[in-house]
Design a protein around this motif. Structure first.
Motif, PDB file in Angstrom:
ATOM      1  N   ASN A 119     -11.758   2.511  12.117  1.00  0.00           N
ATOM      2  CA  ASN A 119     -13.027   2.144  11.485  1.00  0.00           C
ATOM      3  C   ASN A 119     -12.907   2.228   9.961  1.00  0.00           C
ATOM      4  OD1 ASN A 119     -12.671   4.894  11.832  1.00  0.00           O
ATOM      5  ND2 ASN A 119     -14.829   5.348  12.155  1.00  0.00           N
ATOM      6  N   THR A 120     -12.017   1.405   9.432  1.00  0.00           N
ATOM      7  CA  THR A 120     -11.737   1.368   8.000  1.00  0.00           C
ATOM      8  C   THR A 120     -12.022  -0.022   7.461  1.00  0.00           C
ATOM      9  OG1 THR A 120     -10.002   3.060   8.193  1.00  0.00           O
ATOM     10  CG2 THR A 120      -9.981   1.683   6.215  1.00  0.00           C
ATOM     11  N   SER A 121     -12.863  -0.114   6.432  1.00  0.00           N
ATOM     12  CA  SER A 121     -13.098  -1.384   5.747  1.00  0.00           C
ATOM     13  C   SER A 121     -12.127  -1.515   4.580  1.00  0.00           C
ATOM     14  CB  SER A 121     -14.544  -1.459   5.243  1.00  0.00           C
ATOM     15  OG  SER A 121     -14.796  -0.436   4.299  1.00  0.00           O
ATOM     16  N   HIS A 122     -11.923  -2.753   4.130  1.00  0.00           N
ATOM     17  CA  HIS A 122     -10.918  -3.009   3.108  1.00  0.00           C
ATOM     18  C   HIS A 122     -11.517  -3.821   1.963  1.00  0.00           C
ATOM     19  CE1 HIS A 122      -7.488  -1.646   5.625  1.00  0.00           C
ATOM     20  NE2 HIS A 122      -8.276  -2.047   6.620  1.00  0.00           N
ATOM     21  N   ALA A 123     -10.977  -3.602   0.768  1.00  0.00           N
ATOM     22  CA  ALA A 123     -11.410  -4.358  -0.404  1.00  0.00           C
ATOM     23  C   ALA A 123     -10.256  -4.464  -1.381  1.00  0.00           C
ATOM     24  CB  ALA A 123     -12.614  -3.696  -1.070  1.00  0.00           C
ATOM     25  N   SER A 124     -10.291  -5.509  -2.204  1.00  0.00           N
ATOM     26  CA  SER A 124      -9.334  -5.696  -3.299  1.00  0.00           C
ATOM     27  C   SER A 124     -10.097  -5.659  -4.614  1.00  0.00           C
ATOM     28  CB  SER A 124      -8.591  -7.025  -3.155  1.00  0.00           C
ATOM     29  OG  SER A 124      -7.856  -7.064  -1.950  1.00  0.00           O
ATOM     30  N   LEU A 156      -3.392   6.747  -4.954  1.00  0.00           N
ATOM     31  CA  LEU A 156      -1.954   6.660  -5.193  1.00  0.00           C
ATOM     32  C   LEU A 156      -1.673   5.458  -6.083  1.00  0.00           C
ATOM     33  CD1 LEU A 156       1.031   7.404  -4.649  1.00  0.00           C
ATOM     34  CD2 LEU A 156       0.887   5.959  -2.595  1.00  0.00           C
ATOM     35  N   PHE A 157      -0.993   5.703  -7.203  1.00  0.00           N
ATOM     36  CA  PHE A 157      -0.692   4.637  -8.156  1.00  0.00           C
ATOM     37  C   PHE A 157       0.813   4.568  -8.376  1.00  0.00           C
ATOM     38  CE2 PHE A 157       0.082   3.403 -12.649  1.00  0.00           C
ATOM     39  CZ  PHE A 157      -0.403   2.101 -12.593  1.00  0.00           C
ATOM     40  N   TYR A 168       0.068  -1.014  -9.145  1.00  0.00           N
ATOM     41  CA  TYR A 168      -0.686  -1.058  -7.885  1.00  0.00           C
ATOM     42  C   TYR A 168      -1.336   0.291  -7.614  1.00  0.00           C
ATOM     43  CZ  TYR A 168      -1.483  -0.692  -2.863  1.00  0.00           C
ATOM     44  OH  TYR A 168      -2.048  -0.455  -1.640  1.00  0.00           O
ATOM     45  N   LEU A 169      -2.615   0.254  -7.245  1.00  0.00           N
ATOM     46  CA  LEU A 169      -3.366   1.453  -6.894  1.00  0.00           C
ATOM     47  C   LEU A 169      -3.906   1.319  -5.477  1.00  0.00           C
ATOM     48  CD1 LEU A 169      -4.865   4.153  -7.720  1.00  0.00           C
ATOM     49  CD2 LEU A 169      -6.785   2.670  -8.372  1.00  0.00           C
ATOM     50  N   ASN A 170      -3.681   2.350  -4.658  1.00  0.00           N
ATOM     51  CA  ASN A 170      -4.302   2.411  -3.338  1.00  0.00           C
ATOM     52  C   ASN A 170      -5.260   3.598  -3.315  1.00  0.00           C
ATOM     53  OD1 ASN A 170      -4.079   3.835  -0.355  1.00  0.00           O
ATOM     54  ND2 ASN A 170      -4.276   1.612  -0.267  1.00  0.00           N
ATOM     55  N   ILE A 182      -8.996   0.690  -0.491  1.00  0.00           N
ATOM     56  CA  ILE A 182      -9.053  -0.233  -1.623  1.00  0.00           C
ATOM     57  C   ILE A 182      -7.645  -0.465  -2.157  1.00  0.00           C
ATOM     58  CG2 ILE A 182      -9.906  -0.582  -3.973  1.00  0.00           C
ATOM     59  CD1 ILE A 182     -12.280   1.227  -3.229  1.00  0.00           C
ATOM     60  N   ASN A 183      -7.241  -1.717  -2.221  1.00  0.00           N
ATOM     61  CA  ASN A 183      -6.006  -2.112  -2.895  1.00  0.00           C
ATOM     62  C   ASN A 183      -6.391  -2.725  -4.234  1.00  0.00           C
ATOM     63  OD1 ASN A 183      -4.019  -1.549  -0.721  1.00  0.00           O
ATOM     64  ND2 ASN A 183      -5.209  -3.082   0.383  1.00  0.00           N
ATOM     65  N   ALA A 184      -5.883  -2.131  -5.310  1.00  0.00           N
ATOM     66  CA  ALA A 184      -6.366  -2.525  -6.631  1.00  0.00           C
ATOM     67  C   ALA A 184      -5.227  -2.764  -7.607  1.00  0.00           C
ATOM     68  CB  ALA A 184      -7.306  -1.456  -7.192  1.00  0.00           C
TER      69      ALA A 184
END
Length: 249
Positions: free
Chosen positions: A24-29, A198-199, A216-218, A232-234
């Motif tokens: 139950n994990t949503s994702h975003a960039s 984590l970067f 990259y940042l998670n 979040i992948n950023a």
């Protein structure tokens, strides 16, 4: 020996960050842009400032968070410093149904220390925050009351030069950075773990005082519900500006 301990710490935190995520994990960039400044005024006193803006999703779609943070720093010595500060955070509407931003007032206290070897550099800090977040009355109005909790943050920032030893100028280095956030307080029931960031990136040094960091940042977040998560992948880009205004420096 110190180097082995540092690398072991990095390995443990990286392994923790890549554990399997719940279903139950949503994702975003997103894109995170930041300016960081530490200014030393004298042997004992200095200033902290950082200003950030983050998008909501799809890298460039709308805004999610704006941050303005300032602080007064006391230098115990060149490698250990204490900071007392205040941050204002504007949480933009999280979705199209909510029409109003949520402001947050955040006093904070921090101890920061540096470990420097011949080539590598390790920065760590422990930060305590008091979070006062305005409550929502409905989708278009804010209530007069605030939600409150404490949050503890541990951050390590490990920098490894990529140039051959002895080469000048020293321009490019690799970065491994991880920050763990822990909630506590009477209003925290389900999410004592708040998030982990984590970067992995690069640092380009224009000179001793001006650096550009990008990579990259998670960010993995547990929501207040306790059983809902957000990943979040950023793209993170930060300008790091250090000034020393002491006479002769």
């Amino acid at each position: 020996m110190k180097m082995k301990i540092q690398l072991s710490l990095v390995a443990i935190l990286l392994a923790t960050a890549v554990l399997a995520q719940p279903k139950n994990t949503s994702h975003a960039s997103q894109t995170w842009l930041a300016y960081f400044n530490q200014t030393r005024l004298s042997n004992k006193w200095g200033l902290w400032g950082d200003f950030q803006i983050r998008t909501r999703e799809e890298l460039v779609s709308d805004f999610s968070t704006g941050i303005a943070r300032v602080g007064l720093t006391y230098f115990i010595d060149d490698n250990v410093r204490l900071t007392l500060g205040y941050g204002f955070i504007n949480n933009y509407p999280p979705n199209d149904n909510v029409k109003v931003s949520q402001p947050e007032h955040r006093p904070w206290q921090q101890v920061q220390w540096f470990t420097k070897n011949k080539r590598t550099r390790l920065m760590q800090y422990i930060r305590l925050e008091q979070r006062y977040r305005r409550r929502y009355l409905n989708n278009t109005e804010l209530a007069d009351s605030y939600a409150f909790n404490f949050r503890l943050r541990y951050n390590f920032f490990y920098q490894i030069p990529l140039h051959p030893q002895g080469l000048i100028p020293k321009k490019l280095s690799a970065i491994v950075n991880d920050e763990l956030h822990i909630n506590f307080g009477k209003q925290i029931v389900n999410n004592y773990f708040d998030q982990n960031r984590l970067f992995l990136g690069l640092n380009y040094a224009f000179d001793n005082n001006n650096n550009l960091q990008f990579g990259y940042l998670n960010t993995f977040i547990q929501t207040a519900a306790g059983n809902q998560y957000r990943n979040i992948n950023a793209l993170r880009v930060a300008y790091v500006h250090n000034l020393d205004l002491r006479r002769g420096k």
